[in-house]
Design an enzyme around this catalytic site. Sequence first.
Site, PDB file in Angstrom:
ATOM      1  N   GLU A 255     -34.822  60.840 -91.837  1.00  0.00           N
ATOM      2  CA  GLU A 255     -35.920  60.376 -92.498  1.00  0.00           C
ATOM      3  C   GLU A 255     -35.741  58.971 -92.416  1.00  0.00           C
ATOM      4  O   GLU A 255     -34.956  58.244 -93.104  1.00  0.00           O
ATOM      5  CB  GLU A 255     -35.623  60.780 -93.644  1.00  0.00           C
ATOM      6  CG  GLU A 255     -36.263  62.161 -93.111  1.00  0.00           C
ATOM      7  CD  GLU A 255     -37.993  62.431 -93.809  1.00  0.00           C
ATOM      8  OE1 GLU A 255     -38.859  61.696 -93.236  1.00  0.00           O
ATOM      9  OE2 GLU A 255     -37.995  63.982 -93.548  1.00  0.00           O
ATOM     10  N   CYS A 289     -39.232  53.970 -99.328  1.00  0.00           N
ATOM     11  CA  CYS A 289     -39.314  54.256 -98.223  1.00  0.00           C
ATOM     12  C   CYS A 289     -40.912  54.367 -97.958  1.00  0.00           C
ATOM     13  O   CYS A 289     -41.696  53.371 -97.040  1.00  0.00           O
ATOM     14  CB  CYS A 289     -38.170  55.267 -97.039  1.00  0.00           C
ATOM     15  SG  CYS A 289     -39.256  56.954 -98.139  1.00  0.00           S
TER      16      CYS A 289
HETATM   17  P1  NAD Z   1     -28.705  52.871 -95.271  1.00  0.00           P
HETATM   18  O1  NAD Z   1     -29.145  53.380 -93.002  1.00  0.00           O
HETATM   19  O2  NAD Z   1     -27.692  51.645 -95.301  1.00  0.00           O
HETATM   20  O3  NAD Z   1     -27.426  54.087 -95.311  1.00  0.00           O
HETATM   21  C1  NAD Z   1     -28.040  55.113 -95.418  1.00  0.00           C
HETATM   22  C2  NAD Z   1     -26.346  56.303 -94.907  1.00  0.00           C
HETATM   23  O4  NAD Z   1     -26.307  55.944 -93.781  1.00  0.00           O
HETATM   24  C3  NAD Z   1     -25.502  55.485 -96.537  1.00  0.00           C
HETATM   25  O5  NAD Z   1     -25.191  56.671 -96.804  1.00  0.00           O
HETATM   26  C4  NAD Z   1     -24.775  55.251 -95.728  1.00  0.00           C
HETATM   27  O6  NAD Z   1     -23.245  55.431 -95.832  1.00  0.00           O
HETATM   28  C5  NAD Z   1     -25.019  55.855 -94.040  1.00  0.00           C
HETATM   29  N1  NAD Z   1     -24.258  55.223 -92.940  1.00  0.00           N
HETATM   30  C6  NAD Z   1     -23.518  54.152 -92.897  1.00  0.00           C
HETATM   31  N2  NAD Z   1     -23.562  53.337 -91.531  1.00  0.00           N
HETATM   32  C7  NAD Z   1     -23.849  54.975 -91.079  1.00  0.00           C
HETATM   33  C8  NAD Z   1     -23.518  54.520 -89.143  1.00  0.00           C
HETATM   34  N3  NAD Z   1     -22.887  53.603 -88.790  1.00  0.00           N
HETATM   35  N4  NAD Z   1     -23.135  56.734 -89.386  1.00  0.00           N
HETATM   36  C9  NAD Z   1     -23.373  57.703 -90.253  1.00  0.00           C
HETATM   37  N5  NAD Z   1     -23.855  56.692 -91.635  1.00  0.00           N
HETATM   38  C10 NAD Z   1     -23.811  55.810 -91.854  1.00  0.00           C
HETATM   39  O7  NAD Z   1     -29.513  53.096 -96.210  1.00  0.00           O
HETATM   40  P2  NAD Z   1     -29.707  52.762 -97.592  1.00  0.00           P
HETATM   41  O8  NAD Z   1     -30.061  51.035 -97.236  1.00  0.00           O
HETATM   42  O9  NAD Z   1     -28.907  53.996 -98.115  1.00  0.00           O
HETATM   43  O10 NAD Z   1     -31.364  52.804 -97.888  1.00  0.00           O
HETATM   44  C11 NAD Z   1     -32.267  52.275 -97.056  1.00  0.00           C
HETATM   45  C12 NAD Z   1     -32.603  52.836 -95.883  1.00  0.00           C
HETATM   46  O11 NAD Z   1     -33.813  53.633 -96.334  1.00  0.00           O
HETATM   47  C13 NAD Z   1     -34.053  52.728 -96.356  1.00  0.00           C
HETATM   48  O12 NAD Z   1     -34.967  52.207 -94.800  1.00  0.00           O
HETATM   49  C14 NAD Z   1     -35.430  53.527 -96.152  1.00  0.00           C
HETATM   50  O13 NAD Z   1     -36.396  53.565 -95.895  1.00  0.00           O
HETATM   51  C15 NAD Z   1     -34.319  54.301 -95.273  1.00  0.00           C
HETATM   52  N6  NAD Z   1     -35.454  55.626 -96.207  1.00  0.00           N
HETATM   53  C16 NAD Z   1     -36.024  56.415 -96.183  1.00  0.00           C
HETATM   54  C17 NAD Z   1     -36.211  57.713 -96.830  1.00  0.00           C
HETATM   55  C18 NAD Z   1     -37.289  58.772 -96.242  1.00  0.00           C
HETATM   56  O14 NAD Z   1     -37.796  59.680 -96.279  1.00  0.00           O
HETATM   57  N7  NAD Z   1     -37.688  58.831 -95.363  1.00  0.00           N
HETATM   58  C19 NAD Z   1     -36.142  57.904 -97.419  1.00  0.00           C
HETATM   59  C20 NAD Z   1     -35.171  56.868 -98.741  1.00  0.00           C
HETATM   60  C21 NAD Z   1     -34.865  55.725 -98.323  1.00  0.00           C
END
Ligand code: NAD
Length: 486
Positions: A255, A289
């Site tokens: 997502e 998002c």
């Molecule tokens: P992010 O991608 O920076 O982090 C998300 C999660 O991934 C965190 O828990 C982080 O610790 C983990 N993470 C970071 N690097 C990783 C790696 N290499 N391997 C595995 N896990 C890792 O996102 P964010 O800043 O927390 O959230 C914002 C983003 O999330 C935006 O792009 C937003 O659109 C998206 N989002 C999507 C949805 C959806 O349902 N489509 C919902 C909410 C947020």
Amino acid sequence: MGSTTADFETRLFIDGKYVQGKGSPKVTCYNPTDGSVVSDNVHVASVQDVDDAVAAARAAFPGWASTAPLAKSKLLNKIADLIEEQAGLFARLESLCSGKPYKQTIVYEAPMAANIFRYYAGYTDKLEGESLPPDNGFLRIIQKVPIGVCAAINAFNGGIIMVSMKVAPALAAGNTIVIKGSEKSPLAVLAFGKLVEQAGFPPGTINLITGGPETGSLLASHMDIDKIAFTGSVGVGKKVAQAAAASNLKRVTLELGGKSPSIVFPDANLDVATQWCVQGIVGNSGQACIASSRVYVHRDIKEKFVDRMKQALDGTKGLMGKDVFAESTQLGPLVDRAHYERVSSFVESGKQEATIVTGGENPHGQGCWITPALFIDPKPDAKIYKEEIFGPVVVVSEFTDEAEVIKRANATEFGLSGAVFSQDINRAIRVAGQIHSGAVCINCCTMFDHNVAFGGMKQSGWGRELGKHGIMGYTEPKTLYVNMTY
Ligand code: NAD
């Protein structure tokens, strides 16, 4: 508990109990309203902790998978009741850690999380299979079986809703789970363990850990996890998919981000369009998002629409009280300093790429607050127009022709959501059908509900969450052949 404030849990929840994390250093969470430390001692899951959590989930799996459907339902319903009873706890932790207005969790997020649990509680005895007529002496039966041990990695903005979106369908389908909250907002996720204990889930069925990218990549590459459900940015989503493929080809759902278009036709009800387009970009301070961050408005009504948007967005400044616990505060700050700097830099560079009409300032001169910013007439390759900002920044462009605006709305790597505003229902449905995204809203935007599929086309994701499609992603079809001639 070893936190600066001793009345919330900062430890990991593994195998039915809270335990010290073996990872170091600990995570520090800051209150984004004023920069004060909320906790400097949030435990981080190390390799050993991740292995322990996965082992607990693996050991719990056969027992949980074979638990009677209605016994599963009872526990899932119990969690829903507990979420409602303890909404104040989650609201407080979300407000402290991510600056969400207290009321937002009470009025919207906790009830939605409870709905998700109740919806999937009703699914445990409805995972129907198929059977085909005997052919050449063989009866074929297709069952929907659980995948096994699932893991979830959450983004910072989803709070208790995002926990529910993963845990409820996974468990209803008979899986067990290890869930990692975001290091930016870990406390509400860790607090969920109390509810798991109180509801009486068997140890190991639901494990809650936290930590940053390292912990996330341990889950993505783990050899004994059967499925990973990731919510976050496109860049990290790709890394998760790569790690899953390079390890044990675990199932993956993603997502990811969005840059959702809203198209406002000249026959739209302007009050309705303005109200939704404003809500679509200020909701959760733009950290959504599905935020409606690109608006295309027909040239004939552009001036009127932009005036109304400006007025309405300026009006939201009164909802940004400094005290996120106050009843009147409806818009909070951005989640942390790093994100505030990132969004502010988009606003600054945007001034060279488009015309700013209003917003983009810190109304309190401290913390991570930013007033909703309205830009118009972006250059075609403007960063603010093309990239996901994940803050309260909306870009309005004009159009004249239906086919041209559909093309422009679709000229993006994202495909999460979209909206069409028109009182001509034929046009609205025709245009909605041509927008390449997982959802399109007509005369509304940023809709999202527990009983319908949610997710993205193109680089906004893989698979769907919520509704029937969400739970199917936690099952595998399994075919039995029965020799009827024996
Ligand atoms: P992010 O991608 O920076 O982090 C998300 C999660 O991934 C965190 O828990 C982080 O610790 C983990 N993470 C970071 N690097 C990783 C790696 N290499 N391997 C595995 N896990 C890792 O996102 P964010 O800043 O927390 O959230 C914002 C983003 O999330 C935006 O792009 C937003 O659109 C998206 N989002 C999507 C949805 C959806 O349902 N489509 C919902 C909410 C947020």
